[in-house]
Design a protein around this motif. Sequence first.
Motif, PDB file in Angstrom:
ATOM      1  N   ASP A 287      55.861   7.575  57.829  1.00  0.00           N
ATOM      2  CA  ASP A 287      55.280   8.680  57.646  1.00  0.00           C
ATOM      3  C   ASP A 287      54.160   8.919  56.491  1.00  0.00           C
ATOM      4  O   ASP A 287      55.241   9.539  55.289  1.00  0.00           O
ATOM      5  N   LEU A 288      53.771   8.665  55.732  1.00  0.00           N
ATOM      6  CA  LEU A 288      52.376   8.860  54.129  1.00  0.00           C
ATOM      7  C   LEU A 288      52.207   9.921  54.347  1.00  0.00           C
ATOM      8  O   LEU A 288      52.226  10.476  53.487  1.00  0.00           O
ATOM      9  N   ALA A 289      51.597  10.656  54.882  1.00  0.00           N
ATOM     10  CA  ALA A 289      51.335  11.925  55.071  1.00  0.00           C
ATOM     11  C   ALA A 289      52.038  13.052  56.544  1.00  0.00           C
ATOM     12  O   ALA A 289      51.867  14.541  55.800  1.00  0.00           O
ATOM     13  N   GLY A 290      52.966  13.076  57.163  1.00  0.00           N
ATOM     14  CA  GLY A 290      53.823  13.618  57.563  1.00  0.00           C
ATOM     15  C   GLY A 290      53.342  14.771  58.939  1.00  0.00           C
ATOM     16  O   GLY A 290      53.638  15.336  59.146  1.00  0.00           O
ATOM     17  N   ASP A 291      52.240  13.840  58.450  1.00  0.00           N
ATOM     18  CA  ASP A 291      51.073  14.298  60.264  1.00  0.00           C
ATOM     19  C   ASP A 291      50.909  13.480  61.823  1.00  0.00           C
ATOM     20  O   ASP A 291      50.494  13.525  62.467  1.00  0.00           O
ATOM     21  N   GLY A 292      51.891  12.610  61.264  1.00  0.00           N
ATOM     22  CA  GLY A 292      52.174  11.672  62.321  1.00  0.00           C
ATOM     23  C   GLY A 292      50.772  11.080  62.596  1.00  0.00           C
ATOM     24  O   GLY A 292      50.659  10.249  63.850  1.00  0.00           O
ATOM     25  N   ASP A 293      49.932  10.850  62.112  1.00  0.00           N
ATOM     26  CA  ASP A 293      48.969   9.454  62.097  1.00  0.00           C
ATOM     27  C   ASP A 293      48.317   9.049  61.526  1.00  0.00           C
ATOM     28  O   ASP A 293      47.881   8.087  61.585  1.00  0.00           O
ATOM     29  N   HIS A 294      49.279   8.970  60.445  1.00  0.00           N
ATOM     30  CA  HIS A 294      49.280   7.814  58.731  1.00  0.00           C
ATOM     31  C   HIS A 294      50.728   7.283  58.584  1.00  0.00           C
ATOM     32  O   HIS A 294      51.141   7.806  57.475  1.00  0.00           O
ATOM     33  N   TYR A 295      50.881   6.329  59.033  1.00  0.00           N
ATOM     34  CA  TYR A 295      51.973   5.288  58.739  1.00  0.00           C
ATOM     35  C   TYR A 295      51.612   4.095  57.720  1.00  0.00           C
ATOM     36  O   TYR A 295      50.962   3.058  57.518  1.00  0.00           O
TER      37      TYR A 295
ATOM     38  N   ALA B 226      45.959   5.452  61.614  1.00  0.00           N
ATOM     39  CA  ALA B 226      45.720   4.873  60.729  1.00  0.00           C
ATOM     40  C   ALA B 226      47.342   3.955  59.586  1.00  0.00           C
ATOM     41  O   ALA B 226      48.567   4.242  59.743  1.00  0.00           O
ATOM     42  N   LEU B 227      47.401   2.960  59.329  1.00  0.00           N
ATOM     43  CA  LEU B 227      48.153   1.563  59.238  1.00  0.00           C
ATOM     44  C   LEU B 227      48.037   0.945  58.229  1.00  0.00           C
ATOM     45  O   LEU B 227      47.230   0.482  58.164  1.00  0.00           O
ATOM     46  N   GLN B 228      48.850   1.389  57.075  1.00  0.00           N
ATOM     47  CA  GLN B 228      49.423   0.754  55.917  1.00  0.00           C
ATOM     48  C   GLN B 228      49.801  -0.768  55.904  1.00  0.00           C
ATOM     49  O   GLN B 228      51.468  -0.214  56.481  1.00  0.00           O
ATOM     50  N   LEU B 229      49.934  -1.874  56.098  1.00  0.00           N
ATOM     51  CA  LEU B 229      50.895  -2.443  56.796  1.00  0.00           C
ATOM     52  C   LEU B 229      50.518  -3.871  55.828  1.00  0.00           C
ATOM     53  O   LEU B 229      50.559  -4.254  54.956  1.00  0.00           O
ATOM     54  N   GLN B 230      52.391  -4.059  55.919  1.00  0.00           N
ATOM     55  CA  GLN B 230      53.021  -5.453  54.800  1.00  0.00           C
ATOM     56  C   GLN B 230      53.822  -6.233  55.733  1.00  0.00           C
ATOM     57  O   GLN B 230      54.950  -5.792  56.359  1.00  0.00           O
ATOM     58  N   THR B 231      53.871  -7.403  55.803  1.00  0.00           N
ATOM     59  CA  THR B 231      54.308  -8.815  56.756  1.00  0.00           C
ATOM     60  C   THR B 231      54.767  -9.215  55.712  1.00  0.00           C
ATOM     61  O   THR B 231      54.244  -9.488  54.429  1.00  0.00           O
ATOM     62  N   ALA B 232      55.623  -9.734  56.143  1.00  0.00           N
ATOM     63  CA  ALA B 232      56.558 -11.111  55.376  1.00  0.00           C
ATOM     64  C   ALA B 232      57.774 -11.768  56.070  1.00  0.00           C
ATOM     65  O   ALA B 232      57.936 -11.509  57.105  1.00  0.00           O
TER      66      ALA B 232
END
Length: 82
Positions: free
Chosen positions: A25-33, A68-74
Amino acid sequence: MPMPASEIERLIKDAIPDAEVTITDLAGDGDHYAAKVVAPAFAGLSRIKQHQLVYAALGGRVGGELHALQLQTAAPEEMTSD
């Protein structure tokens, strides 16, 4: 209503059962991960195709209940260090 991290992880694992999923959770708001998804199913796929699989797993929730979702895949072999 914000989407809990556990729900994001469940949706991804339901669609990609062998995935290792880490949600932050990037912002601690449950909206930006941020999501890091490592899965054998990603082997040989472009980064775009990998991301498309994850977005498909989330079923159109990105931009809606998942703001919002910041995504890293591999694939696992891409994670090894020399």
